[in-house]
Structure formats: C-alpha cells, structure tokens
Write a protein that holds these residues in place. Structure first.
Motif, mmCIF file in Angstrom:
data_model
loop_
_atom_site.group_PDB
_atom_site.id
_atom_site.type_symbol
_atom_site.label_atom_id
_atom_site.label_comp_id
_atom_site.label_asym_id
_atom_site.label_seq_id
_atom_site.Cartn_x
_atom_site.Cartn_y
_atom_site.Cartn_z
ATOM 1 N N SER A 98 23.042 50.886 -14.711
ATOM 2 C CA SER A 98 21.788 50.426 -14.125
ATOM 3 C C SER A 98 20.635 50.838 -15.020
ATOM 4 C CB SER A 98 21.601 51.045 -12.737
ATOM 5 O OG SER A 98 22.656 50.662 -11.888
ATOM 6 N N THR A 139 34.691 50.062 -6.271
ATOM 7 C CA THR A 139 33.659 49.944 -5.244
ATOM 8 C C THR A 139 32.350 49.454 -5.848
ATOM 9 O OG1 THR A 139 34.688 51.788 -4.068
ATOM 10 C CG2 THR A 139 32.452 51.188 -3.415
ATOM 11 N N ARG A 140 32.020 49.982 -7.001
ATOM 12 C CA ARG A 140 30.775 49.568 -7.672
ATOM 13 C C ARG A 140 30.827 48.095 -8.043
ATOM 14 N NH1 ARG A 140 27.863 52.748 -12.628
ATOM 15 N NH2 ARG A 140 26.056 51.395 -12.742
ATOM 16 N N HIS A 141 31.969 47.636 -8.500
ATOM 17 C CA HIS A 141 32.101 46.228 -8.869
ATOM 18 C C HIS A 141 31.969 45.333 -7.638
ATOM 19 C CE1 HIS A 141 34.026 42.453 -10.076
ATOM 20 N NE2 HIS A 141 33.515 42.733 -11.274
ATOM 21 N N LYS A 142 32.491 45.772 -6.532
ATOM 22 C CA LYS A 142 32.372 44.987 -5.296
ATOM 23 C C LYS A 142 30.922 44.905 -4.828
ATOM 24 C CE LYS A 142 36.989 45.823 -3.450
ATOM 25 N NZ LYS A 142 37.774 46.546 -2.435
ATOM 26 N N GLN A 143 30.175 46.004 -4.974
ATOM 27 C CA GLN A 143 28.787 46.042 -4.506
ATOM 28 C C GLN A 143 27.846 45.265 -5.428
ATOM 29 O OE1 GLN A 143 27.927 50.193 -4.333
ATOM 30 N NE2 GLN A 143 28.767 50.453 -2.259
ATOM 31 N N LEU A 144 27.961 45.489 -6.756
ATOM 32 C CA LEU A 144 27.001 44.934 -7.710
ATOM 33 C C LEU A 144 27.487 43.692 -8.440
ATOM 34 C CD1 LEU A 144 25.840 48.303 -9.325
ATOM 35 C CD2 LEU A 144 24.724 47.021 -7.497
ATOM 36 N N GLY A 145 28.771 43.507 -8.479
ATOM 37 C CA GLY A 145 29.306 42.362 -9.214
ATOM 38 C C GLY A 145 29.523 42.664 -10.688
ATOM 39 N N HIS A 146 29.235 43.885 -11.092
ATOM 40 C CA HIS A 146 29.457 44.313 -12.477
ATOM 41 C C HIS A 146 29.600 45.830 -12.485
ATOM 42 C CE1 HIS A 146 25.417 46.004 -12.842
ATOM 43 N NE2 HIS A 146 24.978 44.929 -12.212
#
Length: 152
Positions: free
Chosen positions: A24, A13-20
C-alpha cells in the motif's frame, strides 16, 4: 512450503480484500513536482540553453511556477532514465592562441608608455565606475573610460 504458520493465510486474506498483494502507499510528504512540472523538467532538459540542473530548476520556476531544487531536478531526470554526463575536457588555450598572446606581449613591450595611459590595472575584481566621493590619490574611471587622477 517452509514459511511460518499463518503467513500464507495473511496473504490470501489480503488478496481477497484488496484484489492484489502489492504494498500500500506509505504515508509521508507528497511529492512537490506535479505531473506537469515533471513533463516541463523533461522538456527543459532537451533545450540547449539548459545545461545544468540549476538551469532547469530556474526555467521550471519561471514557466510552471513550481520551485524545485537542483537535487529534485536531478532525481526526476534519473527516475526517467536520463543520466548525468560530464563535459568534455578541452585545453584552455590552443597553440595558435598561445602564440598570438606571446606576439601581443612582445609588441606591447616595444610600444611607448603613452599608449598604456588609458589602461587601468588593478588586483581587485570589484571597483565602482561612478563613485560619488573620490578619495585623494585614487584613480577614478569615468564614462569615457579615461583615467583621471584625483588631487593629491
């Protein structure tokens, strides 16, 4: 895979939202040293007159007008791959210098006392050269570097 249920879903999910999936930036005090100050610290470290972190910090304050501490300079240099080196240990006096001192001392013992009248010998490292008030019994050094005894 051997991880807790939902762990992998969170990273997807994090990869889908941020692209990486990198961490942070953390909140906290921003760095005091700007990119220009860091470049100046690196340049000053290469100069022959800057031999310590304190010298580099003083030069940075003078040129870039950024007040950096000695430890901040050390951290910047370490982060950029430089390392601290201790100075080479050399003898304080060579054999020739020791012989010359002994020769001078022996010659000084044979001279008359008169030649030592213009020399001030003291165990203090601070003394005033142009004292406004003289205390009776004290020796005062004047601008001509001769000794004058005040009245007793």
């Amino acid at each position: 895979m051997g991880c807790r249920h939902g762990f992998d879903k969170r990273w997807v999910t994090r990869h889908k939202q941020l692209g990486h999936v990198r961490d942070s930036p953390r909140p906290g005090r921003p760095q005091k040293a700007s990119a220009a100050a860091v470049q100046h610290v690196l340049m000053a470290a290469q100069l022959p007159e800057c031999t310590s972190a304190a010298d580099i910090a003083a030069r940075t304050k003078q040129d870039v007008e950024v007040q950096l501490s000695r430890s901040s300079v050390t951290r910047i240099l370490k982060r950029k791959g430089m390392q601290h080196l201790s100075p080479k240990v050399v003898p304080l006096l060579t054999a020739m210098q020791k012989a010359a001192r002994i020769k001078f001392a022996r010659a000084a013992l044979r001279t008359e006392v008169v030649s030592w009248r213009r020399v001030l010998i003291t165990d203090s490292k601070y003394f005033k050269l142009y004292a406004k008030q003289t205390v009776p019994g004290f020796l005062v050094v004047t601008s001509s570097m001769s000794l004058h005894r005040t009245s007793f």
